[in-house]
Design a protein around this motif. Structure first.
Motif, PDB file in Angstrom:
ATOM      1  N   GLN A   1       0.827  -1.202   0.000  1.00 34.31           N
ATOM      2  CA  GLN A   1       0.000   0.000   0.000  1.00 34.31           C
ATOM      3  C   GLN A   1       0.866   1.259   0.000  1.00 34.31           C
ATOM      4  O   GLN A   1       0.521   2.248  -0.639  1.00 34.31           O
ATOM      5  CB  GLN A   1      -0.932  -0.002   1.207  1.00 34.31           C
ATOM      6  CG  GLN A   1      -2.007  -1.083   1.141  1.00 34.31           C
ATOM      7  CD  GLN A   1      -2.907  -1.095   2.365  1.00 34.31           C
ATOM      8  OE1 GLN A   1      -3.050  -0.088   3.047  1.00 34.31           O
ATOM      9  NE2 GLN A   1      -3.530  -2.234   2.637  1.00 34.31           N
ATOM     10  N   LYS A   2       1.979   1.225   0.696  1.00 34.52           N
ATOM     11  CA  LYS A   2       2.883   2.377   0.731  1.00 34.52           C
ATOM     12  C   LYS A   2       3.531   2.634  -0.625  1.00 34.52           C
ATOM     13  O   LYS A   2       3.792   3.777  -0.991  1.00 34.52           O
ATOM     14  CB  LYS A   2       3.986   2.166   1.771  1.00 34.52           C
ATOM     15  CG  LYS A   2       3.563   2.339   3.211  1.00 34.52           C
ATOM     16  CD  LYS A   2       4.772   2.215   4.129  1.00 34.52           C
ATOM     17  CE  LYS A   2       4.398   2.434   5.580  1.00 34.52           C
ATOM     18  NZ  LYS A   2       5.595   2.338   6.458  1.00 34.52           N
ATOM     19  N   GLU A   3       3.795   1.569  -1.359  1.00 35.12           N
ATOM     20  CA  GLU A   3       4.565   1.694  -2.601  1.00 35.12           C
ATOM     21  C   GLU A   3       3.704   1.810  -3.846  1.00 35.12           C
ATOM     22  O   GLU A   3       4.226   2.001  -4.942  1.00 35.12           O
ATOM     23  CB  GLU A   3       5.512   0.491  -2.742  1.00 35.12           C
ATOM     24  CG  GLU A   3       6.556   0.395  -1.639  1.00 35.12           C
ATOM     25  CD  GLU A   3       7.375   1.677  -1.511  1.00 35.12           C
ATOM     26  OE1 GLU A   3       7.780   2.231  -2.563  1.00 35.12           O
ATOM     27  OE2 GLU A   3       7.607   2.129  -0.365  1.00 35.12           O
ATOM     28  N   SER A   4       2.374   1.705  -3.726  1.00 36.39           N
ATOM     29  CA  SER A   4       1.482   1.740  -4.886  1.00 36.39           C
ATOM     30  C   SER A   4       1.005   3.162  -5.140  1.00 36.39           C
ATOM     31  O   SER A   4       0.208   3.704  -4.382  1.00 36.39           O
ATOM     32  CB  SER A   4       0.276   0.813  -4.668  1.00 36.39           C
ATOM     33  OG  SER A   4       0.690  -0.528  -4.538  1.00 36.39           O
ATOM     34  N   ARG A   5       1.478   3.756  -6.219  1.00 31.40           N
ATOM     35  CA  ARG A   5       1.077   5.114  -6.581  1.00 31.40           C
ATOM     36  C   ARG A   5      -0.195   5.045  -7.430  1.00 31.40           C
ATOM     37  O   ARG A   5      -0.227   4.413  -8.479  1.00 31.40           O
ATOM     38  CB  ARG A   5       2.196   5.772  -7.386  1.00 31.40           C
ATOM     39  CG  ARG A   5       2.332   7.286  -7.233  1.00 31.40           C
ATOM     40  CD  ARG A   5       1.194   8.059  -7.769  1.00 31.40           C
ATOM     41  NE  ARG A   5       1.375   9.501  -7.534  1.00 31.40           N
ATOM     42  CZ  ARG A   5       0.444  10.392  -7.699  1.00 31.40           C
ATOM     43  NH1 ARG A   5      -0.764  10.023  -8.089  1.00 31.40           N
ATOM     44  NH2 ARG A   5       0.671  11.662  -7.469  1.00 31.40           N
ATOM     45  N   ALA A   6      -1.263   5.691  -6.993  1.00 30.38           N
ATOM     46  CA  ALA A   6      -2.519   5.682  -7.747  1.00 30.38           C
ATOM     47  C   ALA A   6      -2.338   6.417  -9.071  1.00 30.38           C
ATOM     48  O   ALA A   6      -1.582   7.386  -9.165  1.00 30.38           O
ATOM     49  CB  ALA A   6      -3.625   6.345  -6.938  1.00 30.38           C
ATOM     50  N   MET A   7      -3.050   5.946 -10.105  1.00 33.33           N
ATOM     51  CA  MET A   7      -3.006   6.669 -11.369  1.00 33.33           C
ATOM     52  C   MET A   7      -3.750   7.992 -11.209  1.00 33.33           C
ATOM     53  O   MET A   7      -4.709   8.086 -10.438  1.00 33.33           O
ATOM     54  CB  MET A   7      -3.598   5.831 -12.496  1.00 33.33           C
ATOM     55  CG  MET A   7      -5.080   5.551 -12.404  1.00 33.33           C
ATOM     56  SD  MET A   7      -5.610   4.540 -13.800  1.00 33.33           S
ATOM     57  CE  MET A   7      -7.372   4.451 -13.478  1.00 33.33           C
ATOM     58  N   LEU A   8      -3.292   8.999 -11.914  1.00 33.76           N
ATOM     59  CA  LEU A   8      -3.829  10.351 -11.756  1.00 33.76           C
ATOM     60  C   LEU A   8      -4.796  10.631 -12.900  1.00 33.76           C
ATOM     61  O   LEU A   8      -4.414  11.098 -13.976  1.00 33.76           O
ATOM     62  CB  LEU A   8      -2.687  11.361 -11.731  1.00 33.76           C
ATOM     63  CG  LEU A   8      -3.009  12.795 -11.306  1.00 33.76           C
ATOM     64  CD1 LEU A   8      -3.773  12.830  -9.992  1.00 33.76           C
ATOM     65  CD2 LEU A   8      -1.737  13.614 -11.205  1.00 33.76           C
ATOM     66  N   MET A   9      -6.066  10.317 -12.656  1.00 39.73           N
ATOM     67  CA  MET A   9      -7.095  10.379 -13.694  1.00 39.73           C
ATOM     68  C   MET A   9      -7.841  11.711 -13.621  1.00 39.73           C
ATOM     69  O   MET A   9      -8.515  11.996 -12.625  1.00 39.73           O
ATOM     70  CB  MET A   9      -8.077   9.225 -13.486  1.00 39.73           C
ATOM     71  CG  MET A   9      -9.154   9.114 -14.533  1.00 39.73           C
ATOM     72  SD  MET A   9      -8.495   8.459 -16.062  1.00 39.73           S
ATOM     73  CE  MET A   9     -10.010   8.273 -17.013  1.00 39.73           C
ATOM     74  N   PRO A  10      -7.728  12.561 -14.659  1.00 45.17           N
ATOM     75  CA  PRO A  10      -8.508  13.811 -14.648  1.00 45.17           C
ATOM     76  C   PRO A  10     -10.000  13.529 -14.584  1.00 45.17           C
ATOM     77  O   PRO A  10     -10.464  12.442 -14.941  1.00 45.17           O
ATOM     78  CB  PRO A  10      -8.124  14.467 -15.985  1.00 45.17           C
ATOM     79  CG  PRO A  10      -6.807  13.866 -16.337  1.00 45.17           C
ATOM     80  CD  PRO A  10      -6.862  12.456 -15.833  1.00 45.17           C
ATOM     81  N   GLY A  11     -10.760  14.516 -14.127  1.00 40.35           N
ATOM     82  CA  GLY A  11     -12.198  14.361 -14.006  1.00 40.35           C
ATOM     83  C   GLY A  11     -12.865  14.078 -15.345  1.00 40.35           C
ATOM     84  O   GLY A  11     -12.380  14.489 -16.405  1.00 40.35           O
TER      85      GLY A  11
END
Length: 311
Positions: free
Chosen positions: A224-234
Motif C-alpha cells: 500500500q505504501k509503494e502503490s502510486r494511484a493513477m492520476l485520472m482527470p475528471g
C-alpha cells in the motif's frame, strides 16, 4: 480470461502518459502550476501553512501510496511518469497534467468541501434531460487523485478517504458517478484505494478480477505504501439515462485530448455506465446483475452528453 476492454480501462493512464512524455506535453502543462490563488468550491478550515523548510506542509513519510490518515501533499511516482509537485501548495490553483483544466489544491488536506446542510436536495425533480450541475464544480487534488467537488451536490465528507455525503438529487448521483471513475477508480493498491474497493466496488466482478490480476492483497501494508494511484482527470461529460428519486443511471465520458487522438498508442474515448442507488443516506453504486457487463459502453453519441465545466 479478461476482456481487452477491461484491461484498457485500467491501463489508459499509463498508455496516455507515455504518449504525453513522447510529445513533450507534460513539461509544458505542469509549468502552468501554482500561478493563481483563488476560491475553493466551499469554505473549510485551513490546513497549517507550508513553510520554506517544508514546502508541502507535510509531516509524514513521503511515500508513493496515499494511506488512510496521511498528511502528505505530494506523492512520488516510482515509475517517473507523474510529477504532482505543481499541486503541492494548499490554497492555489494549478493545471491538470492532461487537459490543462484548473485544479484547486485545498487548504484542508481532505478537501475544501461544502457542508452537508448547504447541499441542494431535490430527489423529486427527476427530468433526466435537464440534470445540470449548477454552482461551482472543481477538481481538487486530494490523496494523490483529482476529486471532483460541486458546491451544491457534494461530496461533503471523506470516509477513510472515500467521497461521501452527496446531495439527495440527480446532481448528487452524477458527481458520485464522476468520482467513481476518476478519484474512485478500482484496483489502485494504495491504502485509500483499498478503502475505495471495499466501499464502492464490492459488487463488481470486473473490479475483483482486476485486483486478482494485479495480485492485490489488502493486508499488505508495504505494498500500500509503494502503490502510486493513477492520476485520472475528471470526466469530461455525462448524461442521465434513468432518473427516479432513489435510482439514477449515469453515463460518464472521458474524451482524449485533441493532441493525442491521432497518436499511435492513444486509446479512444471511454464511456462508462453506473446505476447509483440512494441507500443509507447516500448514493451507492451497484454492479450486481447485468450492470457489471453493461459498465463499458461500446458506442455512445457524445453530442447528447452535457459537458462538465471545471472552475
Amino acid at each position: 480470461m479478461r476482456e481487452e476492454k477491461k484491461i484498457n480501462r485500467n491501463l489508459i493512464i499509463g498508455a496516455v502518459v507515455a504518449v504525453v512524455v513522447i510529445i513533450g506535453l507534460v513539461v509544458g502543462v505542469m509549468a502552468l502550476g501554482n500561478k493563481e490563488e483563488g476560491e475553493s468550491a466551499a469554505p473549510s478550515e485551513a490546513t497549517p501553512p507550508a513553510s520554506s523548510e517544508n514546502p508541502t506542509g507535510d509531516s509524514s513519510e513521503n511515500v508513493p501510496g496515499a494511506l488512510v490518515g496521511n498528511t502528505q501533499r505530494t506523492w512520488p511516482d516510482p515509475a517517473g511518469q507523474i510529477d504532482d509537485t505543481p499541486h503541492a501548495n494548499p490554497g492555489t490553483y494549478s493545471a491538470d497534467w492532461m487537459k490543462q483544466q484548473p485544479v484547486w489544491t485545498p487548504r484542508n488536506h481532505d478537501g475544501d468541501l461544502p457542508k452537508r446542510e448547504s447541499l441542494k436536495n431535490s430527489a423529486g425533480k427527476c427530468d433526466k434531460d435537464g440534470v445540470a450541475l449548477d454552482g461551482k464544480t472543481q477538481q481538487q487534488y486530494v490523496n494523490a487523485r483529482y476529486l471532483v467537488v460541486n458546491e451544491q451536490a457534494g461530496p461533503s465528507r471523506l470516509d477513510r478517504g472515500v467521497p461521501r455525503g452527496y446531495a439527495h438529487s440527480p446532481q448528487g448521483a452524477v458527481v458520485a458517478a464522476i468520482n467513481l471513475f476518476g478519484y474512485g477508480m478500482y484496483a489502485q493498491g494504495d491504502g485509500i484505494g483499498e478503502e475505495i474497493d471495499r466501499q464502492l466496488w464490492s459488487t463488481s466482478k470486473e473490479a475483483q478480477e482486476e485486483r486478482e490480476f494485479k495480485g492485490l492483497d489488502s493486508s499488505s501494508e508495504e505494498r500500500q505504501k509503494e502503490s502510486r494511484a493513477m492520476l485520472m482527470p475528471g470526466m469530461d461529460k455525462y448524461q442521465v439515462k434513468t432518473c427516479s428519486p432513489d435510482l439514477v443511471v449515469v453515463e460518464v465520458a472521458f474524451t482524449q485530448p485533441e493532441e493525442l487522438q491521432n497518436a499511435p498508442d492513444a486509446e479512444g474515448d471511454i464511456v462508462s455506465r453506473v446505476p447509483m442507488f440512494w441507500r443509507d443516506g447516500d448514493w451507492q453504486p451497484d454492479f450486481s446483475g447485468s450492470a457489471d457487463k453493461l459498465m463499458n459502453v461500446e458506442t455512445a453519441d457524445l453530442n447528447t452528453f452535457r459537458k462538465v465545466e471545471y472552475q
